[in-house]
Design a protein around this motif. Structure first.
Motif, PDB file in Angstrom:
ATOM      1  N   GLU A  28       0.823  -1.209   0.000  1.00  0.00           N
ATOM      2  CA  GLU A  28       0.000   0.000   0.000  1.00  0.00           C
ATOM      3  C   GLU A  28       0.859   1.262   0.000  1.00  0.00           C
ATOM      4  OE1 GLU A  28      -2.238   0.593   3.534  1.00  0.00           O
ATOM      5  OE2 GLU A  28      -3.585   2.050   2.645  1.00  0.00           O
ATOM      6  N   PHE A  36       5.784   2.101   3.629  1.00  0.00           N
ATOM      7  CA  PHE A  36       5.520   3.510   3.342  1.00  0.00           C
ATOM      8  C   PHE A  36       6.441   3.957   2.228  1.00  0.00           C
ATOM      9  CE2 PHE A  36       9.349   5.200   5.394  1.00  0.00           C
ATOM     10  CZ  PHE A  36       9.668   4.191   6.292  1.00  0.00           C
ATOM     11  N   LEU A  37       6.194   5.135   1.696  1.00  0.00           N
ATOM     12  CA  LEU A  37       7.087   5.693   0.683  1.00  0.00           C
ATOM     13  C   LEU A  37       8.058   6.625   1.395  1.00  0.00           C
ATOM     14  CD1 LEU A  37       4.578   6.523  -2.192  1.00  0.00           C
ATOM     15  CD2 LEU A  37       5.972   4.482  -1.887  1.00  0.00           C
ATOM     16  N   TRP A  64       8.648  -3.987  -6.913  1.00  0.00           N
ATOM     17  CA  TRP A  64       7.665  -3.436  -5.985  1.00  0.00           C
ATOM     18  C   TRP A  64       6.656  -2.586  -6.720  1.00  0.00           C
ATOM     19  CZ3 TRP A  64       7.163  -4.759  -0.942  1.00  0.00           C
ATOM     20  CH2 TRP A  64       8.206  -5.513  -0.385  1.00  0.00           C
ATOM     21  N   VAL A  65       5.400  -2.761  -6.322  1.00  0.00           N
ATOM     22  CA  VAL A  65       4.293  -2.023  -6.919  1.00  0.00           C
ATOM     23  C   VAL A  65       3.464  -1.458  -5.776  1.00  0.00           C
ATOM     24  CG1 VAL A  65       2.363  -2.209  -8.511  1.00  0.00           C
ATOM     25  CG2 VAL A  65       4.181  -3.901  -8.589  1.00  0.00           C
ATOM     26  N   THR A  66       2.959  -0.242  -5.919  1.00  0.00           N
ATOM     27  CA  THR A  66       2.016   0.231  -4.898  1.00  0.00           C
ATOM     28  C   THR A  66       0.614   0.210  -5.482  1.00  0.00           C
ATOM     29  OG1 THR A  66       2.448   2.500  -5.556  1.00  0.00           O
ATOM     30  CG2 THR A  66       3.618   1.697  -3.633  1.00  0.00           C
ATOM     31  N   GLU A  68      -3.694   0.930  -4.194  1.00  0.00           N
ATOM     32  CA  GLU A  68      -4.667   1.322  -3.173  1.00  0.00           C
ATOM     33  C   GLU A  68      -5.104   0.118  -2.347  1.00  0.00           C
ATOM     34  OE1 GLU A  68      -6.712   4.533  -2.794  1.00  0.00           O
ATOM     35  OE2 GLU A  68      -4.613   4.881  -3.286  1.00  0.00           O
ATOM     36  N   ASN A  80      -2.677  -8.498 -11.904  1.00  0.00           N
ATOM     37  CA  ASN A  80      -1.826  -7.331 -12.132  1.00  0.00           C
ATOM     38  C   ASN A  80      -0.492  -7.422 -11.410  1.00  0.00           C
ATOM     39  OD1 ASN A  80      -3.963  -6.486 -13.554  1.00  0.00           O
ATOM     40  ND2 ASN A  80      -4.378  -4.642 -12.374  1.00  0.00           N
ATOM     41  N   THR A 150      -7.600   5.527   3.650  1.00  0.00           N
ATOM     42  CA  THR A 150      -6.196   5.389   4.036  1.00  0.00           C
ATOM     43  C   THR A 150      -6.054   5.481   5.552  1.00  0.00           C
ATOM     44  OG1 THR A 150      -5.798   7.766   3.879  1.00  0.00           O
ATOM     45  CG2 THR A 150      -5.396   6.478   1.896  1.00  0.00           C
ATOM     46  N   GLU A 152      -3.873   7.170   7.162  1.00  0.00           N
ATOM     47  CA  GLU A 152      -3.607   8.574   7.470  1.00  0.00           C
ATOM     48  C   GLU A 152      -4.896   9.337   7.784  1.00  0.00           C
ATOM     49  OE1 GLU A 152      -1.039  10.597   7.706  1.00  0.00           O
ATOM     50  OE2 GLU A 152      -2.166  12.472   7.609  1.00  0.00           O
TER      51      GLU A 152
ATOM     52  N   LYS B  25      10.475  12.454  -3.747  1.00  0.00           N
ATOM     53  CA  LYS B  25       9.029  12.314  -3.773  1.00  0.00           C
ATOM     54  C   LYS B  25       8.371  13.556  -4.376  1.00  0.00           C
ATOM     55  CE  LYS B  25       6.659   9.964  -0.136  1.00  0.00           C
ATOM     56  NZ  LYS B  25       6.097  10.064   1.202  1.00  0.00           N
ATOM     57  N   GLN B 133       8.810  -1.760 -14.420  1.00  0.00           N
ATOM     58  CA  GLN B 133       7.629  -1.104 -13.861  1.00  0.00           C
ATOM     59  C   GLN B 133       7.122   0.030 -14.747  1.00  0.00           C
ATOM     60  OE1 GLN B 133       5.606  -1.943 -11.703  1.00  0.00           O
ATOM     61  NE2 GLN B 133       4.472  -0.080 -11.267  1.00  0.00           N
ATOM     62  N   GLU B 222      -0.439   7.118 -10.800  1.00  0.00           N
ATOM     63  CA  GLU B 222       0.063   7.995  -9.741  1.00  0.00           C
ATOM     64  C   GLU B 222       0.029   9.428 -10.242  1.00  0.00           C
ATOM     65  OE1 GLU B 222       3.803   6.310  -8.604  1.00  0.00           O
ATOM     66  OE2 GLU B 222       2.833   4.599  -7.644  1.00  0.00           O
ATOM     67  N   TYR B 226      -2.789  11.692  -6.151  1.00  0.00           N
ATOM     68  CA  TYR B 226      -2.112  10.625  -5.402  1.00  0.00           C
ATOM     69  C   TYR B 226      -0.943  11.194  -4.613  1.00  0.00           C
ATOM     70  CZ  TYR B 226       0.907   6.543  -4.683  1.00  0.00           C
ATOM     71  OH  TYR B 226       1.710   5.588  -4.140  1.00  0.00           O
ATOM     72  N   ARG B 229      -1.893  13.696  -1.793  1.00  0.00           N
ATOM     73  CA  ARG B 229      -2.411  13.046  -0.602  1.00  0.00           C
ATOM     74  C   ARG B 229      -1.282  12.415   0.197  1.00  0.00           C
ATOM     75  NH1 ARG B 229      -6.990   8.369  -0.473  1.00  0.00           N
ATOM     76  NH2 ARG B 229      -5.248   7.125  -1.197  1.00  0.00           N
ATOM     77  N   ASP B 230      -0.363  11.781  -0.537  1.00  0.00           N
ATOM     78  CA  ASP B 230       0.738  11.129   0.170  1.00  0.00           C
ATOM     79  C   ASP B 230       1.671  12.152   0.824  1.00  0.00           C
ATOM     80  OD1 ASP B 230       2.187   8.234   0.185  1.00  0.00           O
ATOM     81  OD2 ASP B 230       3.631   9.873   0.235  1.00  0.00           O
TER      82      ASP B 230
END
Lengths: 240, 298
Positions: A28, A36-37, A64-66, A68, A80, A150, A152, B25, B133, B222, B226, B229-230
């Motif tokens: 996520e 987390f990112l 790695w994929v993020t 929702e 996917n 989320t 958050e 980011k 990716q 993204e 997106y 919010r992050d």
């Protein structure tokens, strides 16, 4: 020109041969310390380290994929990506749709956090993330459930008074409560929920699941998993 | 990252913000504005082309063709956008993979639907599992563009269909009197004149399209929403070099300003375009321009 086309055809053929060896891991990216990112925008956290180590042990190339949280299971079953590693507790409902490995994170308590210590979590308004075991638990108590997409947003809802308390994994709330300078406190009793956290796979992907299961077992056996748990969740966390 | 940002905990004031706003980011956040602009740049002509095709079909004198055109417009206009977006992206993706599966893995003996799972052979996957990716992201983006084009194409088809009917009948009759074929009247008389009737409707659609672009976020791309919010979410010091509280309001305020500025620029450009298209047309706007030109600027 012909040479370029030929070279790229070769490259395509080569990647085709390796197709099985790339495993796409979905997370996520919004649930520290699990995932987390970081400031660079890359996936980071306990599960990043764990996933990379599991892939190394299973000799797989992982990507790695993020995704929702809401659509993380539907996108797995429609192909996917190949695995979910997103702090997802092992529950019977989810087990009907996907298959889990053994847990890589022991069954651990969820906790309520609120602005004031005298909130009654069984009658007030309690918030939790949509589609989590915590949301299911709140719905089963007398409290009014408010859901957000989320994690958050659930904490923000408590801060601005929209909800009286938030129910989430204690390890997620602990750094937030700790950093809030006394603004947030844990209230009520901890609630033991779920059977720990495991990786989720498609039910038709038993072989891949067993590979990861074996890798988790080897990390449990040599103690590296415990080291990782303590690194991310502190000394008091439960270990294997 | 700037070298001065090596140790953010020592920074204060302006330099803190400078470093904060140049993290990896944030760079992704800025790049995602390009994603939105690219979406609009690709979707607008694609939707217009689909709309034009739809309008031509709907006008067709061959009943089955007209049914297709009218059916497309009626179905897409009648279903909520969001339902379409959620449906199409999954359906298109699985549809493409299923087709490839049937062609490339003809000897595959297992069912494609296994319980909840949708399983195609490895080489039929789109994109391949082994693809980097960015290819997955481009594929996701392309699906989004296609969905946007289908949805907005239907609205454009309706606008263009109306515009084609609005061109004065006398113009067409004159063309026919000169001996032009049906096709010639369409391309030489009808199409050049219809734009002025279509523009108000199309400019409206363009505005709606701009405002619909955050739907990208729903499709898993993204985009700016997106990242806003992050980035705006509160950050605790364990997990970032730049801890801060809940700043979502500021990030979303920034998006609001961006969209307002963007729609304002669009309005100005569309007004100019309208003035050009009106020139020399036998409609109220064109007549007004003609009179001003005769009298000269007051």
């Amino acid at each position: 020109m012909t040479r370029i086309i030929f070279a790229s055809a070769l490259a395509l053929a080569a990647t085709g041969a390796l197709a099985q060896d790339v495993v796409r891991l979905a997370t996520e990216g919004a649930y520290p310390p699990y995932n987390f990112l970081n400031d660079q925008g890359e996936v980071d956290g306990f599960e990043r380290g764990l996933g990379d180590e599991l892939c190394a042990r299973a000799q797989l190339t992982c990507e790695w994929v993020t995704n929702e949280w809401d659509s993380i299971i539907p996108n797995l079953v429609s192909g996917n990506y190949d695995a979910i590693i997103a702090g997802m507790s092992i529950t019977d409902e989810r087990d009907e749709v996907i298959d889990f490995t053994q847990n890589y994170y022991p069954p651990s308590p969820s906790a309520y956090a609120a602005l004031s210590p005298d909130v009654d979590v069984n009658t007030g308004t309690v918030t939790a993330q949509t589609g989590t075991i915590q949301a299911a638990h709140v719905a089963s108590t007398g409290a009014t459930l408010v859901e957000f997409a989320t994690p958050e947003e659930t904490v923000a809802a408590v801060r601005n008074g929209e909800a009286d308390a938030v129910l989430a994994d204690k390890d997620f709330l602990a750094p937030i409560v700790g950093e809030s300078g006394g603004e947030l406190t844990f209230v009520g009793e901890d609630v033991p929920l779920g059977g720990g956290i495991g990786l989720g796979f498609r039910e038709s992907d038993a072989e891949l699941r067993e590979t990861f299961d074996a890798a988790i077992q080897s990390m449990k056996d040599d103690g590296t998993l415990n080291t990782m748990l303590i690194k991310w969740f502190g000394e008091e966390t439960q270990t294997f | 990252m700037l070298p001065a940002c090596a140790d953010p905990s020592t920074l204060e004031g302006l330099s803190w913000y400078l470093c904060y706003l140049t993290t990896g980011k944030h760079l992704s956040f800025y790049t995602s504005f390009g994603t939105v602009l690219l979406l609009l740049a690709v979707t607008a002509p694609a939707a217009l082309a689909l709309g034009f095709g739809g309008a031509m079909l709907a006008r067709s004198r061959v009943p089955p063709l007209a049914w297709i055109g009218k059916g497309y417009v009626a179905i897409v206009r009648g279903v909520p956008d969001i339902a379409f977006f959620l449906f199409f992206v999954v359906a298109l993706d699985q549809g493409f993979e299923y087709l490839r599966h049937r062609i490339m893995c003809a000897d595959w003996d297992q069912p494609v639907r296994q319980g909840n799972d949708f399983v195609v052979c490895d080489i039929a996957k789109l994109p391949l599992n082994s693809s980097p990716q960015w290819m997955h992201e481009i594929y996701g983006f392309a699906l989004a563009v296609l969905t946007f084009a289908i949805v907005f194409g239907a609205f454009a088809a309706n606008v263009l269909y109306g515009a084609m009917r609005a061109v004065p009948r006398a113009q067409m009759e004159t063309a026919e009197a000169y001996g032009m074929t049906h096709r010639q009247t369409f391309w030489r008389v009808l199409v050049p004149q219809m734009w002025v009737y279509a523009l108000p409707g199309l400019s409206n659609l363009w505005m709606v399209l701009i405002k619909a672009s955050p739907l990208l976020f729903l499709l898993g791309v993204e985009d700016i929403v997106y990242w806003a919010r992050d980035l705006g979410g509160s950050k605790t010091p364990q997990f970032t070099d730049y801890p801060h509280g809940d700043w979502r309001m500021w990030y979303f305020l920034f998006l609001l300003v961006f969209y307002l500025a963007f729609t304002r620029v669009s309005e100005v450009v569309l007004d100019r375009l309208m003035r050009r298209l009106t020139h020399g047309q036998a409609i109220a706007g064109g007549e007004a321009q003609r009179k001003t030109a005769m009298v000269g600027p007051a």
